[in-house]
Design an enzyme around this catalytic site. Structure first.
Site, short mmCIF file in Angstrom:
data_model
loop_
_atom_site.label_atom_id
_atom_site.label_comp_id
_atom_site.label_asym_id
_atom_site.label_seq_id
_atom_site.Cartn_x
_atom_site.Cartn_y
_atom_site.Cartn_z
N HIS A 88 2.91 13.53 -13.31
CA HIS A 88 1.46 12.93 -13.55
C HIS A 88 0.94 12.20 -12.49
O HIS A 88 -0.15 12.28 -11.76
CB HIS A 88 0.97 12.84 -14.87
CG HIS A 88 -0.43 12.32 -15.04
ND1 HIS A 88 -1.42 13.07 -14.90
CD2 HIS A 88 -0.63 11.03 -15.26
CE1 HIS A 88 -2.35 12.25 -15.30
NE2 HIS A 88 -2.03 11.13 -15.31
N ASP A 117 -15.95 19.32 16.13
CA ASP A 117 -14.75 19.64 15.50
C ASP A 117 -14.19 17.99 15.48
O ASP A 117 -14.39 17.18 15.84
CB ASP A 117 -14.05 20.57 15.77
CG ASP A 117 -13.06 21.06 14.60
OD1 ASP A 117 -12.47 20.32 13.85
OD2 ASP A 117 -12.98 22.42 14.50
N TRP A 159 6.47 7.64 -10.87
CA TRP A 159 6.16 7.85 -9.56
C TRP A 159 6.51 6.58 -8.64
O TRP A 159 6.57 7.14 -7.17
CB TRP A 159 4.60 8.00 -9.60
CG TRP A 159 3.90 6.71 -9.33
CD1 TRP A 159 3.69 5.70 -10.42
CD2 TRP A 159 3.29 6.09 -8.38
NE1 TRP A 159 3.01 4.57 -10.00
CE2 TRP A 159 2.50 5.02 -8.61
CE3 TRP A 159 2.93 6.45 -6.99
CZ2 TRP A 159 2.11 3.97 -7.79
CZ3 TRP A 159 2.40 5.87 -6.11
CH2 TRP A 159 1.98 4.46 -6.57
N SER A 189 2.23 14.66 6.18
CA SER A 189 0.86 15.35 6.26
C SER A 189 -0.23 14.28 6.44
O SER A 189 -1.07 14.42 7.15
CB SER A 189 0.53 16.20 5.20
OG SER A 189 -0.63 16.19 4.92
N HIS A 322 2.21 -8.94 -6.44
CA HIS A 322 1.75 -8.79 -7.69
C HIS A 322 2.10 -7.92 -8.46
O HIS A 322 1.87 -7.73 -9.88
CB HIS A 322 0.29 -8.96 -7.87
CG HIS A 322 -0.60 -7.87 -7.29
ND1 HIS A 322 -1.62 -7.95 -6.64
CD2 HIS A 322 -0.53 -6.48 -7.41
CE1 HIS A 322 -2.29 -6.83 -6.18
NE2 HIS A 322 -1.21 -5.72 -6.52
N THR A 348 -14.20 -7.20 -2.21
CA THR A 348 -14.36 -5.96 -3.39
C THR A 348 -15.87 -6.28 -3.98
O THR A 348 -16.75 -5.58 -4.24
CB THR A 348 -13.42 -5.75 -4.28
OG1 THR A 348 -12.13 -5.55 -3.73
CG2 THR A 348 -13.37 -4.55 -4.92
N ARG A 470 4.40 1.14 -21.48
CA ARG A 470 4.24 2.45 -20.83
C ARG A 470 5.33 3.32 -20.87
O ARG A 470 6.58 2.76 -21.17
CB ARG A 470 4.18 2.06 -19.40
CG ARG A 470 2.87 1.15 -19.02
CD ARG A 470 2.97 1.11 -17.56
NE ARG A 470 2.79 2.24 -16.59
CZ ARG A 470 2.62 2.01 -15.46
NH1 ARG A 470 2.81 0.62 -14.95
NH2 ARG A 470 2.72 2.98 -14.40
#
Lengths: 650, 196
Positions: A88, A117, A159, A189, A322, A348, A470
């Site tokens: 996932h 292009d 992951w 890629s 962190h 941010t 988790r």
């Protein structure tokens, strides 16, 4: 590499040129799609593939939420659960959000900078086919176990694949080999794409399109491209080291040989934190295009938004620890990275305040793309605030590896990125399909998704703070987690429902052509892509536009009167007709121009080269005999690529 | 011909697309080698069993092969200078010389790897074996690709494919070649010369 005039052609060369010509003649055929180098078609391929993988990743999430809905369920075994949460995460990060962003880069960058292009159309096709090969490679790992006995072969190390836990000793089977090699291919890629878009944006701008007249989406694409250029080699090295350890018995992460148990973590997160900005900056770019259009105001503080994006790009390299506070790096390292993490919240925050100021005092139209953009800003802000809570070291010690972290990164990556990407699909989709999405269905999609999303992820803050870790496949009753998990699982099905509404909308409005005809500029927007027909002709601009200002298209349509009110520009203003020219006549008109606009010819070489790479990957895992086969295909593709002319003579 | 579609367009920065791409790629490759070098330096002196670098390194031998690679950068410069003046013959001679010097370097590396292996160092012996072989191996792979590119250009030019107007092809190969050379200077200094 080697180019220039080909002195003579062999029979094989003639045959290849013949197939290529056939692809050129029938761009809509399968052959045409396989050989396409048109940025718009490659963008569509990226978008469709990423959406299908979004459904795969979503299905994995639904299976996990079904398992966790009630305590002590046995829908999934712990082993299946491990493989599903790994896949996932890998799927959503590398095969959904990154390629969906790449779809927007492909579709929008040439149109928004006034180019026909990208700088390297064939390299662009190579990026896509390599991505597809890598995605297929990782996903077929599911079927390498005894699947009818419920045994999945997929990677099961998370992951992040923490070594040494991801070494064969602790993670046997081929799952993590697929992870290491598959991510390597996906990284290649992305790198090819990042290089291509950095060059395209810097070099292919229309006359007058100076850097500070670039739309903010293009700026964010540029920053993302540079992050990709510098972050991908770091993960490539980490993955190579893991691959050497797993397949060739090297010792990079072997603690018995003196290896450092957190070297992998350092390398992974040195890549991983720029990576989260690779995921979110394109979404910020999309938001920065949608908000001004639907507020009918220029983006507030354009330069601030651009520079805060650049600042985020630089600072993203200085916050990786962190993720590692609890590894025991010591007070000084933890404090330093805690401070840098708090600081990265500043640029941010600048963006969020600029977006709010853009809306303030505007004539806001709450069309569906605007709903998604505003929703994304709000959800990202919640995720940003929970992010600030775990920049604090002591607080993070409590939150590490709990559902609170899961809540946080879904608020930024789903609430921020995915909502913004859906907004982008509804906003820019009509440019390429010629049809608008059905507005009521899009609103239902938005509200069901927003409610479902909050129902899923908000309770995770609570279950996390109540101590739920988790990556556990089940839990006992009486821990105080039951109701929160039930809510999260109900929310997950709500999200699934909203995705179904989107699919229905897509089928109804686009495929069945029941949506309203979009026309060139359905949203009365500000940037160059809206000056041409929907869908655009394959050469984009009949005449390359001359750009005079930021939001050039808006200024061709409107001017301000003496009181500062926006009024339509003079009808038939010379400039507007000049640029809109390509749009008026549509395809037929454009075909007259075809004679003098030479677009790059389609090519099979990127596909052939890209096909070799996953074959080599499978070879390394199962049978070295396949490695030379893949390498040969790769070489044939590269040499064919170098030797064929980019544009065949007619 | 491949560049014809872009060559007639003015780029916004004035730098050719392919050259800009090569610079960005090389900047990316800096981090690639940087990460491997960092892993080597992190693990220096951490091997639990021998053989250790001081048992194996033959500094005079590696200095000679480093010199060979350095000289190949000189011949690369001469190849580019020749084609920029329109001297195809000169370019062919120097391209071939560069490729051969590169191949000689690779031969030296193969010899060195074999020697080390005979003396008991493999990929899995210790941290030194792991980090040394993988770092220098990836550098060797870069040199090998460079030799392939140079030989491809050489063969192509024999068929008349490279004239003065195509000198950018040689320049791009040169950028890559010099980069690989510079990386070797860093590796040679940090790994062979600076012993703790």
């Amino acid at each position: 590499m080697a180019t220039a005039t080909v002195p003579r052609r062999s029979a094989l060369g003639e045959a290849l040129a013949g197939v290529r010509h056939a692809a050129d003649e029938n761009p809509g055929s399968l052959l045409g799609w396989l050989a396409t180098v048109d940025h718009k078609k490659i963008g569509v391929l990226y978008g469709v593939s990423a959406f299908l993988l979004f459904l795969v990743g979503g299905l994995e999430a639904l299976l996990m939420r079904t398992q966790l809905m009630f305590p002590n369920s046995d829908v999934l075994t712990n082993d299946q659960f491990n493989r599903l949460f790994t896949m996932h995460g890998v799927t959503m990060v590398f095969m959904v959000v990154m390629p969906l962003s790449a779809a927007f880069f492909n579709l929008m960058v040439p149109l928004m900078i006034g180019a026909r292009d990208v700088a390297f159309p064939r390299l662009n096709a190579f990026s896509y086919w390599t991505f597809l090969g890598g995605a297929i490679l990782i996903n077929i790992s599911f079927f390498t176990g005894d699947i009818f006995d419920g045994e999945l072969g997929a990677p099961d190390g998370g992951w992040f694949g923490y070594a040494p836990l991801s070494l064969p000793e602790y993670t046997p089977g081929n799952g993590m080999d697929f992870y290491a090699i598959g991510l390597q291919i996906l990284g290649l890629s992305s790198l090819a794409g990042g290089l291509n878009f950095a060059v395209t944006i810097l070099n292919m701008r229309a006359p007058g399109m100076s850097l500070f007249r670039l739309p903010v989406f293009i700026w964010m694409t540029l920053v993302t491209s540079f992050l990709i250029i510098f972050a991908m080699p770091v993960i490539a090295v980490a993955l190579f080291e893991l691959t050497f350890d797993r397949l060739f018995e090297a010792n990079f992460f072997n603690v018995d040989a003196g290896g450092n148990p957190i070297l992998w973590q350092h390398m992974f997160w040195l890549f991983g934190h720029p990576e989260v900005y690779i995921l979110i900056l394109p979404a910020f770019g999309i938001i920065s295009e949608i908000l001004p259009t639907f507020s009918r105001k220029p983006l507030f503080g354009y330069a601030f938004v651009v520079f805060s994006g650049i600042a985020i790009g630089f600072m993203s390299w200085g916050v990786w620890v962190h993720h590692m506070y609890t590894t025991g790096l010591g007070t000084i390292a933890n404090s330093a990275f805690g401070i840098s993490t708090i600081l990265i919240g500043v640029p941010t925050g600048v963006k969020i305040f600029n977006w709010m100021a853009t809306m303030a005092g505007g004539s806001i139209r709450f069309k569906s793309p605007m709903m998604f953009a505003v929703g994304a800003v709000a959800m990202f802000t919640i995720g940003g605030l929970s992010g600030i809570t775990h920049s604090m070291v002591p607080s993070d010690y409590q939150q590490q590896d709990s559902y609170y972290i899961v809540a946080h990164f879904h608020y930024v990556l789903f609430g921020g990125a995915i909502l913004a990407l859906f907004g982008g699909i509804i906003y820019w989709g009509p440019k390429f399909t010629g049809r608008l999405f059905n507005e009521p269905l899009a609103h239902i999609h938005f509200w069901v998704m927003l409610i479902g999303f909050n129902l899923t992820f908000f309770p995770m803050h609570v279950s996390g703070l109540l101590g739920m870790p988790r990556r556990v496949y089940t839990y006992d009753e009486g821990m105080g987690w039951d109701v929160w998990n039930l809510l999260s699982s109900l929310g997950a099905f709500c999200i699934a429902l909203s995705v179904i509404v989107f699919i229905v909308n897509f089928v109804y409005s686009i495929m069945m052509k029941r949506g309203a005809v979009a026309g060139p500029d359905p949203w009365d927007a500000r940037t160059l892509e809206w000056s041409i027909t929907s869908p655009p002709p394959h050469y984009n601009f009949a005449t390359i536009p001359q750009v005079h200002s930021l939001d050039d298209w808006w200024h061709q349509k409107y001017r301000e009167d003496a009181d500062g009110n926006v009024i339509p520009a003079m009808a038939g203003a010379a400039l507007a007709t000049e640029v809109a020219h390509g749009g008026d006549g549509g395809e037929e008109h454009g075909d007259e121009h075809h004679g003098d606009i030479h677009m790059p010819s389609p090519s099979f070489m990127p596909l052939i080269a890209a096909l070799g790479i996953p074959i080599m990957g499978i070879g390394f895992i199962y049978d070295y005999a396949l490695v030379p086969v893949g390498a040969t295909l790769l070489l044939v593709g590269i040499y064919g690529w170098a030797l064929e002319p980019a544009t065949e003579e007619d | 011909m491949a560049h014809a579609s872009t060559a007639h367009l003015e780029t916004s920065t004035g730098i050719d697309n392919r050259k800009l791409l090569m610079w960005f790629f090389l900047s990316s490759d800096c981090l690639f080698f940087g990460s491997f070098i960092a892993a080597y330096l992190l693990y220096r002196d951490r091997s639990l069993v021998g053989p250790y670098p001081e048992d194996l390194f033959d500094i005079p031998f590696t200095s000679v092969s480093a010199f060979v690679l350095l000289m190949s950068s000189v011949s690369m410069v001469l190849a580019l200078a020749a084609i920029q003046r329109g001297n195809v013959r000169g370019m062919q001679i120097w391209l071939f010389t560069t490729a051969m010097l590169g191949a000689l370097f690779i031969a030296g590396q193969v010899y060195e790897f074999t020697e080390f292996h005979h003396e008991g160092l493999s990929l899995s012996t210790n941290l030194f074996g792991t980090t040394f072989f993988v770092l220098t191996g990836f550098h060797g792979a870069h040199v090998t690709i460079g030799v392939l590119i140079l030989l491809s250009l050489f063969v192509y030019s024999l068929r008349g494919g490279i004239q003065q107007k195509d000198s950018l092809n040689v320049e791009l190969a040169g950028l890559y070649w010099h980069f690989v050379d510079i990386v070797w200077i860093v590796i040679f200094t940090l790994i062979y010369l600076v012993q703790p």
